[in-house]
Design a protein around this motif. Structure first.
Motif, PDB file in Angstrom:
ATOM      1  N   GLU A 185      55.988  30.659 101.501  1.00  0.00           N
ATOM      2  CA  GLU A 185      54.970  31.163 100.437  1.00  0.00           C
ATOM      3  C   GLU A 185      54.837  32.746 100.683  1.00  0.00           C
ATOM      4  N   ASP A 186      54.290  33.214  99.718  1.00  0.00           N
ATOM      5  CA  ASP A 186      53.913  34.730  99.826  1.00  0.00           C
ATOM      6  C   ASP A 186      53.155  35.058 100.616  1.00  0.00           C
ATOM      7  N   ILE A 187      53.031  36.412 101.385  1.00  0.00           N
ATOM      8  CA  ILE A 187      52.238  36.926 102.025  1.00  0.00           C
ATOM      9  C   ILE A 187      51.000  36.932 101.184  1.00  0.00           C
ATOM     10  N   PRO A 188      49.803  36.776 101.828  1.00  0.00           N
ATOM     11  CA  PRO A 188      48.607  36.725 100.893  1.00  0.00           C
ATOM     12  C   PRO A 188      48.248  38.094 100.603  1.00  0.00           C
ATOM     13  N   ALA A 189      47.420  38.406  99.648  1.00  0.00           N
ATOM     14  CA  ALA A 189      47.046  39.855  99.163  1.00  0.00           C
ATOM     15  C   ALA A 189      45.713  39.754  99.676  1.00  0.00           C
ATOM     16  N   ILE A 190      45.327  41.000 100.136  1.00  0.00           N
ATOM     17  CA  ILE A 190      43.913  40.998 100.595  1.00  0.00           C
ATOM     18  C   ILE A 190      42.842  41.828  99.534  1.00  0.00           C
ATOM     19  N   ALA A 191      41.635  41.443  99.755  1.00  0.00           N
ATOM     20  CA  ALA A 191      40.516  41.932  99.062  1.00  0.00           C
ATOM     21  C   ALA A 191      40.087  43.178  99.640  1.00  0.00           C
ATOM     22  N   ASP A 192      39.410  44.110  99.094  1.00  0.00           N
ATOM     23  CA  ASP A 192      38.787  45.668  99.619  1.00  0.00           C
ATOM     24  C   ASP A 192      38.282  45.189 101.041  1.00  0.00           C
ATOM     25  N   ASP A 193      37.545  44.170 101.416  1.00  0.00           N
ATOM     26  CA  ASP A 193      36.775  43.981 102.490  1.00  0.00           C
ATOM     27  C   ASP A 193      37.461  42.964 103.479  1.00  0.00           C
ATOM     28  N   GLU A 194      38.790  42.649 103.343  1.00  0.00           N
ATOM     29  CA  GLU A 194      39.622  42.247 104.083  1.00  0.00           C
ATOM     30  C   GLU A 194      40.572  42.737 104.977  1.00  0.00           C
ATOM     31  N   TYR A 227      42.950  32.398 115.743  1.00  0.00           N
ATOM     32  CA  TYR A 227      44.363  33.022 115.901  1.00  0.00           C
ATOM     33  C   TYR A 227      44.257  34.301 116.354  1.00  0.00           C
ATOM     34  N   SER A 228      45.434  34.896 116.932  1.00  0.00           N
ATOM     35  CA  SER A 228      45.630  36.220 117.247  1.00  0.00           C
ATOM     36  C   SER A 228      46.842  36.883 116.702  1.00  0.00           C
ATOM     37  N   GLY A 229      46.868  38.069 116.619  1.00  0.00           N
ATOM     38  CA  GLY A 229      48.054  38.839 116.151  1.00  0.00           C
ATOM     39  C   GLY A 229      47.495  40.163 115.786  1.00  0.00           C
ATOM     40  N   VAL A 230      48.558  41.218 115.128  1.00  0.00           N
ATOM     41  CA  VAL A 230      48.550  42.351 115.066  1.00  0.00           C
ATOM     42  C   VAL A 230      48.213  42.640 113.592  1.00  0.00           C
ATOM     43  N   ILE A 231      47.150  43.581 113.529  1.00  0.00           N
ATOM     44  CA  ILE A 231      46.835  44.076 111.893  1.00  0.00           C
ATOM     45  C   ILE A 231      47.969  44.644 111.154  1.00  0.00           C
ATOM     46  N   ALA A 232      48.154  44.125 110.252  1.00  0.00           N
ATOM     47  CA  ALA A 232      49.210  44.773 109.232  1.00  0.00           C
ATOM     48  C   ALA A 232      48.737  45.567 108.189  1.00  0.00           C
ATOM     49  N   GLN A 233      47.596  45.232 108.043  1.00  0.00           N
ATOM     50  CA  GLN A 233      46.702  46.065 106.388  1.00  0.00           C
ATOM     51  C   GLN A 233      45.411  45.801 106.677  1.00  0.00           C
ATOM     52  N   VAL A 234      44.880  46.925 106.031  1.00  0.00           N
ATOM     53  CA  VAL A 234      43.292  47.096 106.181  1.00  0.00           C
ATOM     54  C   VAL A 234      42.665  47.222 104.863  1.00  0.00           C
ATOM     55  N   GLY A 235      41.767  46.715 104.266  1.00  0.00           N
ATOM     56  CA  GLY A 235      41.260  47.048 102.925  1.00  0.00           C
ATOM     57  C   GLY A 235      40.614  48.273 102.846  1.00  0.00           C
ATOM     58  N   SER A 236      40.686  48.467 101.557  1.00  0.00           N
ATOM     59  CA  SER A 236      40.187  50.103 101.442  1.00  0.00           C
ATOM     60  C   SER A 236      38.453  49.984 101.868  1.00  0.00           C
ATOM     61  N   GLY A 237      37.843  48.599 101.665  1.00  0.00           N
ATOM     62  CA  GLY A 237      36.390  48.696 101.709  1.00  0.00           C
ATOM     63  C   GLY A 237      35.869  48.364 103.162  1.00  0.00           C
ATOM     64  N   SER A 259      34.253  49.981 112.124  1.00  0.00           N
ATOM     65  CA  SER A 259      34.615  48.748 112.549  1.00  0.00           C
ATOM     66  C   SER A 259      35.791  48.714 113.698  1.00  0.00           C
ATOM     67  N   GLY A 260      36.618  49.846 113.582  1.00  0.00           N
ATOM     68  CA  GLY A 260      37.444  50.121 114.670  1.00  0.00           C
ATOM     69  C   GLY A 260      38.866  49.280 114.186  1.00  0.00           C
ATOM     70  N   LEU A 261      38.753  48.567 113.367  1.00  0.00           N
ATOM     71  CA  LEU A 261      39.928  47.842 112.841  1.00  0.00           C
ATOM     72  C   LEU A 261      40.935  48.637 112.030  1.00  0.00           C
ATOM     73  N   GLU A 262      42.147  48.763 112.578  1.00  0.00           N
ATOM     74  CA  GLU A 262      43.106  49.459 111.961  1.00  0.00           C
ATOM     75  C   GLU A 262      44.380  49.011 112.101  1.00  0.00           C
ATOM     76  N   VAL A 263      45.489  49.516 111.414  1.00  0.00           N
ATOM     77  CA  VAL A 263      46.785  48.926 111.539  1.00  0.00           C
ATOM     78  C   VAL A 263      47.646  48.897 112.902  1.00  0.00           C
ATOM     79  N   GLY A 264      48.049  47.855 113.500  1.00  0.00           N
ATOM     80  CA  GLY A 264      48.688  48.021 114.737  1.00  0.00           C
ATOM     81  C   GLY A 264      47.458  47.546 115.886  1.00  0.00           C
ATOM     82  N   ALA A 309      41.420  37.684 106.543  1.00  0.00           N
ATOM     83  CA  ALA A 309      40.048  37.275 106.642  1.00  0.00           C
ATOM     84  C   ALA A 309      39.236  38.528 106.426  1.00  0.00           C
ATOM     85  N   HIS A 310      37.841  38.221 106.252  1.00  0.00           N
ATOM     86  CA  HIS A 310      36.890  39.248 106.193  1.00  0.00           C
ATOM     87  C   HIS A 310      36.875  39.969 107.328  1.00  0.00           C
ATOM     88  N   PHE A 311      36.669  41.261 107.359  1.00  0.00           N
ATOM     89  CA  PHE A 311      36.767  42.070 108.679  1.00  0.00           C
ATOM     90  C   PHE A 311      35.818  41.716 109.825  1.00  0.00           C
TER      91      PHE A 311
END
Length: 317
Positions: free
Chosen positions: A20-29, A65-75, A80-85, A112-114
């Motif tokens: 499948e395609d990698i999901p696109a995220i909304a601004d707050d995701e 689940y667990s993982g590494v942040i690959a992309q953060v929405g602009s909103g 929140s402290g959430l950043e790529v990596g 997922a929502h932030f």
């Protein structure tokens, strides 16, 4: 990316791995590259996937689940402290569906929502962190919020070596409760004693209602006849937390029975992560399966004899 989709109705025979395609995220995701996801075998039979017209959705499985942040929405708020990596653990709360996707973490990537993710505990590997959110939050909300368990009270945990119950055992001991657990194997007995369980009963040899009295709280993930026996052990002001579906009428009419569905709470999950880093709580991992062994992972869950959590690694590609 690869993803595990379930095509209900049915069990493990309806699991399929798709491209499948990698999901696109909304601004707050936030988009997470998956490292591991926890296996909830009962998810194969959840009614939330059936539509009003009788047909079924075909979800990507994996609530936490667990993982590494690959992309953060602009909103997503900067504070929140959430950043790529950043290494995170997340919980989807599928039982509270919204207009958004209910796809989970058994895939190369998940969104997922932030507010549904927090940094993983520093003391845990990314793999082990996948085991924490759903099970630990269920035990936390049940004992701390709904039952309000206190030091000196008695907590009964049927099936105490199970993936969620083992967190209840630890939280109960942390709060200063007297903890009684049931199990049936030497491996389970050893595990429970290692966590300081005060009394271990072999459920194949005793009936709870015959050997226990004046219990304050029952944390019940077994339910059925076990709930009926456990009710006999409760004192008049006690609480039975019924955690597998709504209780049948003969149980549910008792005012001491409390049924709730766990929901994501970032503050609570962060507190749990802190306690893990302090060495006061720890996950118990039953087994870890490779992504393409997803059927075997769910079948392991269906046996009902897992000691702690079953995990599924994310796909390599």
């Amino acid at each position: 990316m690869q993803a595990v989709r379930h095509h209900p109705p049915g069990g493990t025979e309806k699991l399929k791995i798709a491209l499948e395609d990698i999901p696109a995220i909304a601004d707050d995701e936030v988009l997470v590259k998956i490292h591991a996801a926890s296996v909830i075998w009962m998810e194969l039979y959840w009614p939330i996937y059936q539509k009003e017209d009788g047909t079924f959705k075909t979800p990507i499985l994996g609530e936490d689940y667990s993982g590494v942040i690959a992309q953060v929405g602009s909103g997503v708020p900067h504070d929140s402290g959430l950043e790529v990596g950043l290494e995170v653990m997340a919980f989807m709360s599928k039982a509270f569906p919204t207009e958004r996707s209910i796809d989970g973490g058994m895939a190369g990537y998940a969104k997922a929502h932030f507010s549904h993710m927090v940094p993983k505990p520093r003391a845990l590997s990314l793999t082990d962190a996948a085991s924490v959110p759903l099970s630990a939050l269920t035990a936390w909300q049940g004992l701390m919020v709904h039952a309000k368990l206190k030091a000196g009270q008695t907590l009964l945990v049927p099936g105490a070596a199970g993936p969620t119950s083992i967190w209840a055992v630890q939280i109960g001991k942390m709060l200063g409760a007297r903890v009684i657990g049931t199990a049936s194997s030497e491996e389970s007995f050893k595990l429970l004693k290692s966590f300081g369980v005060d009394q271990v009963l072999n459920y194949k040899e005793v009936k709870l209602g015959s050997v226990l009295r004046n219990v304050d709280v029952v944390f019940d993930t077994v339910c059925g006849d076990t709930s009926r026996e456990a009710l006999k052990t409760l004192n008049k002001d006690g609480t039975l937390l019924h955690l597998v579906g709504k209780p049948p009428d003969d149980i549910g009419k008792d005012p001491r029975v409390n049924f709730f569905i766990v929901d994501m709470d970032a503050g609570q999950l962060t507190k749990i992560a802190d306690l893990i880093d302090e060495g006061k709580l720890k996950p118990v991992i039953d087994s870890v399966f490779d992504f393409h062994d997803v059927v075997e992972a769910f079948k392991r869950g269906e046996t009902g004899h897992a000691h702690g959590k079953i995990l599924l690694r994310g796909p390599k590609v």
